[in-house]
Design a protein around this motif. Structure first.
Motif, PDB file in Angstrom:
ATOM      1  N   PHE A   5       0.813  -1.220   0.079  1.00 29.77           N
ATOM      2  CA  PHE A   5       0.120   0.128   0.097  1.00 29.77           C
ATOM      3  C   PHE A   5       0.907   1.286   0.049  1.00 29.77           C
ATOM      4  N   ARG A  13       3.535   1.158  -7.567  1.00 33.79           N
ATOM      5  CA  ARG A  13       2.600   0.217  -7.955  1.00 33.79           C
ATOM      6  C   ARG A  13       1.258   0.460  -8.632  1.00 33.79           C
ATOM      7  N   ARG A  28      -9.825   1.035  -6.056  1.00 28.55           N
ATOM      8  CA  ARG A  28     -10.543   0.011  -5.980  1.00 28.55           C
ATOM      9  C   ARG A  28      -9.978  -1.075  -5.470  1.00 28.55           C
TER      10      ARG A  28
HETATM   11  P1  AMP Z   1      -7.718  -6.702   4.943  1.00 29.41           P
HETATM   12  O1  AMP Z   1      -8.030  -7.928   4.828  1.00 29.41           O
HETATM   13  O2  AMP Z   1      -8.478  -5.798   5.776  1.00 29.41           O
HETATM   14  O3  AMP Z   1      -6.115  -6.242   5.352  1.00 29.41           O
HETATM   15  O4  AMP Z   1      -7.801  -5.970   3.327  1.00 29.41           O
HETATM   16  C1  AMP Z   1      -6.845  -5.924   2.610  1.00 29.41           C
HETATM   17  C2  AMP Z   1      -7.655  -5.717   1.249  1.00 29.41           C
HETATM   18  O5  AMP Z   1      -6.671  -5.409   0.158  1.00 29.41           O
HETATM   19  C3  AMP Z   1      -8.097  -7.150   0.572  1.00 29.41           C
HETATM   20  O6  AMP Z   1      -9.588  -6.677   0.524  1.00 29.41           O
HETATM   21  C4  AMP Z   1      -7.650  -7.196  -0.707  1.00 29.41           C
HETATM   22  O7  AMP Z   1      -8.318  -7.838  -1.782  1.00 29.41           O
HETATM   23  C5  AMP Z   1      -7.082  -5.758  -0.966  1.00 29.41           C
HETATM   24  N1  AMP Z   1      -5.815  -5.946  -1.732  1.00 29.41           N
HETATM   25  C6  AMP Z   1      -4.562  -6.197  -1.558  1.00 29.41           C
HETATM   26  N2  AMP Z   1      -3.652  -6.070  -2.791  1.00 29.41           N
HETATM   27  C7  AMP Z   1      -4.566  -5.170  -3.271  1.00 29.41           C
HETATM   28  C8  AMP Z   1      -3.789  -4.374  -4.342  1.00 29.41           C
HETATM   29  N3  AMP Z   1      -2.504  -4.629  -4.891  1.00 29.41           N
HETATM   30  N4  AMP Z   1      -4.890  -3.334  -5.004  1.00 29.41           N
HETATM   31  C9  AMP Z   1      -6.178  -3.299  -4.592  1.00 29.41           C
HETATM   32  N5  AMP Z   1      -6.744  -4.017  -3.469  1.00 29.41           N
HETATM   33  C10 AMP Z   1      -5.689  -4.990  -2.762  1.00 29.41           C
END
Ligand code: AMP
Length: 113
Positions: A5, A13, A28
């Motif tokens: 992130f 990224r 998104r």
């Molecule tokens: P959490 O499980 O609350 O830590 O949420 C992390 C979120 O990040 C998940 O819903 C993933 O689908 C999302 N995620 C992970 N990598 C990416 C990315 N490169 N771009 C967008 N969303 C992502």
């Protein structure tokens, strides 16, 4: 230590950005759990809600304000939406850079899974 992130916030990224300012970036979710599923993150690396203190709390307030703007932008404000911030294993956190999930476009259930 690399953080995906931080990389998105820095532009290193690719992500489907919907909003950015000097404090926050929103994009998104790659694995959407609702018709609208957007993540709002601070540019500053904060590991999760457990790392929020009096000094960085205004940033978290800003994330909630950005989420409100996005909800208007996405057309989900009138029917409502859900904000989620996960912490740690039992909270379901998988990325250790604090993020507010903005979920909308369908009726949310309670209790959450
Ligand atoms: P959490 O499980 O609350 O830590 O949420 C992390 C979120 O990040 C998940 O819903 C993933 O689908 C999302 N995620 C992970 N990598 C990416 C990315 N490169 N771009 C967008 N969303 C992502």
């Amino acid at each position: 230590m690399s953080c995906i992130f931080c990389e998105i916030a820095n532009g290193e990224r690719a992500a489907d950005l919907v909003y950015e300012d000097e404090i926050a970036v929103a994009f998104r979710d790659i694995n959407p759990q609702a018709p609208t599923h957007i993540l709002v993150i601070p540019r500053e690396h904060i590991a999760g809600p457990l790392s929020v203190d009096a000094d960085n709390a205004p940033i978290i307030g800003h994330l909630v304000a950005v989420a409100a703007k996005i909800a208007q932008q996405e057309g989900i404000a009138p029917d409502g939406y859900r904000l989620v911030i996960n912490q740690g294993r039992d909270g379901g956190q998988s990325v250790f850079h604090i993020h507010v999930h903005v979920l909308g476009g369908r009726r949310m259930s309670w209790p959450p899974g």
